[in-house]
Scaffold this active site. Structure first.
Site, PDB file in Angstrom:
ATOM      1  N   CYS A  81       0.844  -1.200   0.000  1.00  0.00           N
ATOM      2  CA  CYS A  81       0.000   0.000   0.000  1.00  0.00           C
ATOM      3  C   CYS A  81       0.882   1.254   0.000  1.00  0.00           C
ATOM      4  O   CYS A  81       2.034   1.208   0.449  1.00  0.00           O
ATOM      5  CB  CYS A  81      -0.900   0.009   1.239  1.00  0.00           C
ATOM      6  SG  CYS A  81      -2.199  -1.237   1.184  1.00  0.00           S
ATOM      7  N   CYS A 162      -3.731   0.355  -3.046  1.00  0.00           N
ATOM      8  CA  CYS A 162      -4.347   0.577  -1.740  1.00  0.00           C
ATOM      9  C   CYS A 162      -3.613   1.690  -0.993  1.00  0.00           C
ATOM     10  O   CYS A 162      -2.472   2.014  -1.319  1.00  0.00           O
ATOM     11  CB  CYS A 162      -4.375  -0.716  -0.919  1.00  0.00           C
ATOM     12  SG  CYS A 162      -2.792  -1.575  -0.818  1.00  0.00           S
TER      13      CYS A 162
END
Ligand code: AVW
Length: 258
Positions: A81, A162
């Site tokens: 992420c 993400c």
């Protein structure tokens, strides 16, 4: 390091499949899994097999995006992420930035993109051979093997995004956000508001005092993101500022596009 330098296996230009395609792809794959941590579960021979099975024996104007599904799942890579960098019409500066600062990764810094970057390939109907004589160009027919691959790989890369993501657009053109581009037609549709916290849109301007974020093009992008419940902001950044971060990378360089 996440970014890997292509070695001496840079392809020569041809109208058909890149000469020595198999050797180049397998060497790049081995090079990558040797250099990048946590990639050792990948088998480059199996990856090559899955790749060629996606398009061999098919009409080179009729290779569907989904034809690469099995190949995409054969490649195992976690994208952390807060690391994804998307770009459109900013190829050079986005890749230079990713490489110099090591803060972010583009699709071409992932194994899938790294293997296929700059290569050309196609097969033909009624034959299991690669076609080294002629392959359709990017716009010659929509469903050519190369374009379908990049669409499929881009969709995958966007689905995995993400946390906070960065998008670099080009403020020197009238439509920094182009709905027909891969970013505008594929990636933006795959962003998941459940996984993505924030999208930082950065328009890289070569003229000072440009306000591309207020342009019609960026308004279109804003509407699409709002409708998809994606949080974002847009900032105009001088190209010279980004170049300074690239040429003199220091730990703070990651913040230079914030
Ligand atoms: P781009 P995208 N002929 O800078 O948003 C040959 O427009 O589309 O950015 N090759 C082409 C053509 C064409 N007419 N149009 C595009 N390309 C190829 C994947 C060419 O290789 C990443 F994740 C060019 O350098 C980015 O976020 C590349 O497509 C996003 O998709 C990019 O065209 C960039 O695609």
């Amino acid at each position: 390091s996440m970014s890997v330098q292509h070695g001496d296996n840079t392809p020569t230009t041809t109208k058909g499949t890149t000469t020595n395609l198999k050797t180049i792809v397998i060497e790049r794959c081995r090079d990558y899994i040797r250099t990048v941590p946590q990639m050792s579960s990948n088998n480059c021979d199996a990856i090559w097999e899955a790749f060629q099975n996606s398009f061999l024996g098919k009409d080179p104007c009729n290779v569907k995006v989904e034809d690469y599904d099995l190949f995409i799942t054969t490649v195992q890579q976690d994208i952390p992420c807060n690391k994804s960098l998307f770009w459109s019409k900013t190829s050079q500066i986005a890749h230079d930035f990713a490489k110099a600062t090591k803060c972010l990764m583009t699709l071409e810094d992932t194994l899938l993109g790294y293997m296929m970057d700059g290569l050309k390939w196609c097969g033909q109907q009624h034959s299991k051979e690669l076609n080294y004589t002629s392959c359709p160009g990017w716009i010659e027919c929509e469903f050519n093997p190369v374009r379908s691959f990049w669409r499929r790989a881009s969709a995958h890369f966007a689905e995995l995004a993400c946390g906070n993501v960065l998008v670099m657009l080009n403020g020197s053109i009238d439509t920094p956000f182009n709905k027909q581009s891969i970013f505008g037609s594929v990636e933006i549709k795959r962003f998941d508001s459940e996984k993505i916290n924030y999208i930082s849109i950065r328009v890289i301007d070569s003229l000072q005092d440009r306000v591309s974020c207020n342009s019609m093009s960026l308004e279109d992008l804003g509407k699409i993101l709002k409708n998809a419940s994606l949080n974002f902001d847009c900032k105009d950044i001088d190209k010279s500022e980004v170049e300074r971060c690239i040429n003199d990378p220091i730990p703070y360089s990651c913040d230079c596009v914030n």
